[in-house]
Design an enzyme around this catalytic site. Structure first.
Site, short mmCIF file in Angstrom:
data_model
loop_
_atom_site.label_atom_id
_atom_site.label_comp_id
_atom_site.label_asym_id
_atom_site.label_seq_id
_atom_site.Cartn_x
_atom_site.Cartn_y
_atom_site.Cartn_z
N GLU A 168 0.83 -1.21 0.00
CA GLU A 168 0.00 0.00 0.00
C GLU A 168 0.87 1.25 0.00
OE1 GLU A 168 0.74 1.71 2.90
OE2 GLU A 168 1.85 -0.09 3.46
N GLU A 310 4.60 -0.46 1.07
CA GLU A 310 4.75 -0.72 -0.36
C GLU A 310 4.74 -2.20 -0.71
OE1 GLU A 310 8.37 0.96 -1.86
OE2 GLU A 310 7.93 2.99 -1.18
#
Length: 349
Positions: A168, A310
């Site tokens: 994310e 991420e």
């Protein structure tokens, strides 16, 4: 969103076959440690002893958060779209780690407060230009929350491969994740909040107070979907829907850090059997993640001091999944290698 049916992976007969296959490898019993547990889990998910890690992918969902207006982040909101551009330019850590491990990488705009326009390689599933400020009003409507979950489910439904890792990006999303953690686990807010992007101790305390006040303001938000809509983000809701769909298709879910695990908390409240399909990549250094993992009895593979997000932890854990599958498929057995097994009373035991 219709919550898909997720079957438990419990299968006593297959579990016994997997245990036997693992124990027959040319090694002392249990000597491959966590890899043996991982191989067995993969076998139960895939319903076979001939396990495989096929075409793994990591999906990074990006979205912005209205609660940033309360001063809960050390970075401005523009960093969200700027980092999406960085992903598109192959310049971020997740690009490096996915590439090094031969893993497909997909970037999804779930709700970034920026107009990217049509871009090759950027998957546009934007629900809105960031959520609203949950310190004042619910972050999403129930319809928006449902749409985000459905979009996540639809996207992963068409992905090939046996493993999906989740990542994310979203300035302010540790605040949303901490609020979700508090509401779904009952952990005191003070034990849920952390530095996120690098807040000072004073900034962490401010974040704590923002969440505590918001929880009082939204005291009626109790069921998992109401909690998600009230405190979550478009990227978190999209991940929750994607996780549910992936598990329903008997894929392995490679769970990254604090924010990804908060999405799983929601999914697990809706369909508890989803946890059978989850491989927890790591325990992050974000305050609260260890307690969040403990709340669902999760055992992470790695502890590397990461707190980037991420999907970087998921990418770094992927070689361990390959190792678990490879020893099952390629390692000789005592019989095939003509290696003597353990003898004496210890063998009988």
């Amino acid at each position: 969103m219709r919550i898909p049916q997720i079957a438990s992976t419990a299968n006593a007969a297959l579990a016994a076959q997997l245990d036997n296959a693992i124990d027959q490898k040319t090694k002392p019993l249990g000597s491959l440690g966590v890899l043996e547990r991982l191989a067995k889990q993969i076998g139960l998910v895939q319903e076979t002893v001939a396990i495989s890690i096929d075409r793994p992918a990591i999906v990074v969902f990006a979205g912005d958060h209205g609660v940033v207006a309360e001063g809960v982040s050390a970075y401005p909101q523009d960093v969200t779209w700027q980092m999406v551009e960085n992903y598109m330019g192959n310049g971020a850590a997740i690009n490096v780690f996915a590439r090094q491990n031969g893993c497909a990488l997909h970037i999804v705009d779930a709700g970034v407060a920026h107009d990217f326009g049509p871009r090759a390689g950027l998957i546009d599933r934007k629900i809105g230009h960031g959520t609203r400020n949950f310190a004042v009003e619910p972050a999403m409507t129930r319809d928006q929350c449902s749409s985000a979950m459905q979009a996540g489910a639809a996207f992963v439904a068409d992905l090939p491969g046996s493993v999906i890792g989740f990542g994310e990006m979203g300035i302010g999303n540790t605040t949303a994740a901490a609020a979700l953690m508090h509401k779904l686990t009952g952990t005191p807010v003070s034990l849920c909040v952390g530095a996120g992007t690098g807040l000072s101790p004073e900034g962490v305390l401010r974040k704590q107070h923002v969440i505590e006040d918001a929880v009082k303001h939204h005291a009626d938000a109790r069921d998992p979907l109401d909690v998600l809509a009230t405190f979550g983000g478009f990227e978190i809701a999209m991940m929750a829907g994607a996780m549910l769909q992936a598990a329903a298709q008997r894929k392995l879910l490679l769970i990254d850090g604090f924010i990804v695990t908060s999405a799983l908390l929601v999914a697990a409240r809706l369909a508890p059997a989803i946890l059978d399909y989850c491989v927890f990549a790591h325990c992050s250094d974000e305050a609260g993640h260890r307690r969040m993992l403990d709340a669902i009895d999760a055992r992470p593979l790695l502890q590397l001091g990461l707190r980037l997000g991420e999907g970087t932890g998921a990418a770094l854990a992927l070689p361990l999944l390959h190792a678990a599958a490879n020893f099952m498929n390629e390692m000789a057995t005592f019989g095939s290698a003509a290696v003597s097994e353990k003898i004496g009373a210890d063998a009988a035991a």
